[in-house]
Design an enzyme around this catalytic site. Structure first.
Site, short mmCIF file in Angstrom:
data_model
loop_
_atom_site.label_atom_id
_atom_site.label_comp_id
_atom_site.label_asym_id
_atom_site.label_seq_id
_atom_site.Cartn_x
_atom_site.Cartn_y
_atom_site.Cartn_z
N ASP A 209 0.43 -1.65 0.27
CA ASP A 209 -0.05 0.06 0.29
C ASP A 209 0.70 1.16 0.16
O ASP A 209 0.00 2.69 0.07
CB ASP A 209 -1.26 -0.19 1.66
CG ASP A 209 -0.44 -0.40 2.96
OD1 ASP A 209 0.53 -0.17 2.69
OD2 ASP A 209 -1.05 0.06 3.84
N GLU B 73 10.99 -4.34 12.77
CA GLU B 73 12.28 -3.97 11.72
C GLU B 73 13.30 -4.35 12.53
O GLU B 73 14.37 -5.10 12.69
CB GLU B 73 11.81 -3.04 11.99
CG GLU B 73 10.68 -2.66 10.30
CD GLU B 73 9.60 -2.01 11.39
OE1 GLU B 73 9.62 -2.32 12.63
OE2 GLU B 73 8.33 -1.84 10.36
C1 UGA Z 1 3.01 -0.58 9.24
C2 UGA Z 1 4.82 -1.26 8.68
O1 UGA Z 1 5.06 -0.13 7.99
C3 UGA Z 1 4.70 -2.22 8.26
O2 UGA Z 1 6.03 -2.77 7.48
C4 UGA Z 1 4.63 -3.35 9.51
O3 UGA Z 1 4.11 -4.70 8.82
C5 UGA Z 1 3.23 -2.85 10.33
O4 UGA Z 1 3.19 -1.78 11.00
C6 UGA Z 1 3.16 -3.91 11.75
O5 UGA Z 1 3.07 -3.06 12.10
O6 UGA Z 1 3.30 -4.89 11.32
P1 UGA Z 1 0.50 -0.82 8.41
O7 UGA Z 1 0.23 -0.01 7.38
O8 UGA Z 1 0.32 -0.34 9.59
O9 UGA Z 1 2.14 -0.73 8.45
O10 UGA Z 1 0.32 -2.53 7.81
P2 UGA Z 1 -0.12 -2.68 6.13
O11 UGA Z 1 0.62 -2.14 4.99
O12 UGA Z 1 -1.67 -3.04 6.48
O13 UGA Z 1 0.88 -4.28 6.45
C7 UGA Z 1 1.55 -4.20 6.24
C8 UGA Z 1 1.91 -5.61 4.94
O14 UGA Z 1 1.67 -6.84 5.29
C9 UGA Z 1 1.68 -5.08 3.77
O15 UGA Z 1 1.52 -5.32 2.97
C10 UGA Z 1 -0.38 -5.47 3.33
O16 UGA Z 1 -1.02 -6.39 2.42
C11 UGA Z 1 0.35 -7.61 4.35
N1 UGA Z 1 -0.55 -7.67 5.94
C12 UGA Z 1 -1.85 -6.90 6.54
C13 UGA Z 1 -0.30 -9.11 5.43
O17 UGA Z 1 0.02 -9.72 4.79
N2 UGA Z 1 -1.75 -10.03 6.05
C14 UGA Z 1 -2.24 -8.88 7.04
O18 UGA Z 1 -3.60 -9.67 7.44
C15 UGA Z 1 -1.87 -7.48 6.97
MN MN Z 2 0.97 -0.19 4.85
#
Ligand code: UGA
Ligand code: MN
Length: 304
Positions: free
Chosen positions: A165, A250
């Site tokens: 995203d 991280e």
């Molecule tokens: C922030 C950080 O930018 C992420 O890199 C980090 O993994 C996340 O927090 C965290 O704390 O784990 P955020 O925008 O809150 O990011 O997270 P998302 O963008 O919703 O998810 C990160 C990635 O994991 C995305 O590529 C999303 O597609 C993936 N994801 C999310 C999954 O594979 N499974 C899920 O159930 C949710």
């Molecule tokens: Mn995100």
């Protein structure tokens, strides 16, 4: 313009004067041909003298939701503009989905399609605050496993963890390409701030500009660093801890790989924002649901 003259040359003539003129023409044309041949030789693509570009391995966790195809479309269009990029897409799913498989096969990108489901107890549930559990940890580890099993370290390369995203500038990829160990740079619109970034003094990272727990080992967003393939292959234990407390995901990975002093600051000594932690709004489906109740819902066969 050469052609008519060449054709004329082939025609018979007994006149000596004309013969002389023809000889001159022929010799002039020979010279011209020679110089043209030289020119084409120069223009011919020869083997590049420069070493080949290191491959950028981009690992992207992704999961099924209404905006998934839109996110992947946007992302793929950025990656198509980056030379020597290999996309490792890891679905948070017990199987490869048709949507992602089809999407990737038509993407025009070099890719690897993997999947691993986040165990139920680690998965964020509907209504949970987003910070409760880390997302994408198992998927990034699966990408690392694939690299360790399939790529040899002599091949130069760098690994970047790109969420599906965020927004990535093309310049970012050239900043990270020649990473020796771990490169770092600012990330825009993250952590409740305009940007977070490493602070550089005399060419080295000395601390971090962040609004929350700057004492964390590496207070960096996932989008703010890249790791050399060689370093990851040399440290087979390095992985993301899916149980890491909030903000420590991280760090759980980077801790075993580098020290702060060793970080390589990029993007003009960390003064330029080249990646943004954008988040896509969840689309409302009020009308859709209302119409479904009336039997007028949209065709589920149409992929969105
Ligand atoms: C922030 C950080 O930018 C992420 O890199 C980090 O993994 C996340 O927090 C965290 O704390 O784990 P955020 O925008 O809150 O990011 O997270 P998302 O963008 O919703 O998810 C990160 C990635 O994991 C995305 O590529 C999303 O597609 C993936 N994801 C999310 C999954 O594979 N499974 C899920 O159930 C949710
Ligand atoms: Mn995100």
């Amino acid at each position: 313009s050469l052609l008519p003259q060449l054709i004329n040359c082939g025609q018979r003539c007994d006149c000596t004067e004309h013969d002389l003129a023809k000889d001159r023409t022929i010799s002039r044309l020979r010279e011209k041909l020679h110089s043209l041949l030289e020119q084409t030789k120069k223009a011919e693509p020869t083997k590049p003298l420069k070493p080949p570009l290191p491959t950028i391995y981009v690992i992207t966790p992704t999961y099924a939701r209404l905006v998934q195809k839109a996110e992947l479309t946007r992302l793929s269009h950025t990656f198509l503009l980056v030379p020597q990029l290999h996309w490792i897409v890891v679905e948070d799913s017990p199987h490869r989905t048709g949507l992602v498989s089809e999407f990737l096969s038509h993407s025009g990108l070099a890719f690897t399609h993997l999947h691993v489901a986040t165990p139920h107890e680690r998965k964020l549930q509907e209504g949970d605050p987003s910070w409760l559990k880390p997302r994408g940890a198992e998927q990034r580890n699966e990408g690392l496993r694939w690299l360790r099993e399939n790529i040899r370290s002599q091949e130069g390369g760098v690994i970047y963890f790109a969420d599906d995203d965020n927004t990535y500038s093309l310049q970012l990829f050239e900043e990270m390409r020649w990473t020796q160990r771990v490169s770092v740079w600012p990330v825009g619109l993250v952590g409740g701030m305009r940007y977070e970034r490493p602070i550089v003094e005399q060419g080295h990272v000395v601390r971090f500009h962040t609004g929350w727990r700057p004492s964390r080992p590496f207070p960096l967003d996932m989008a703010g660093f890249a790791v050399s393939l060689r370093l990851v292959l040399a440290n087979p234990e390095a992985r993301f801890d899916g149980d890491a407390p909030m903000g420590f995901l991280e760090s759980s990975f980077l801790q075993s790989l580098v020290t702060m002093e060793e970080l390589e600051p990029k993007a003009d000594l960390c003064t330029k924002v080249l990646v943004w932690h954008t988040r896509t709004e969840k689309p409302k489906m009020k009308r859709e649901e209302a119409m479904q109740k009336q039997g007028l819902g949209s065709d589920p066969a149409v992929e969105v």
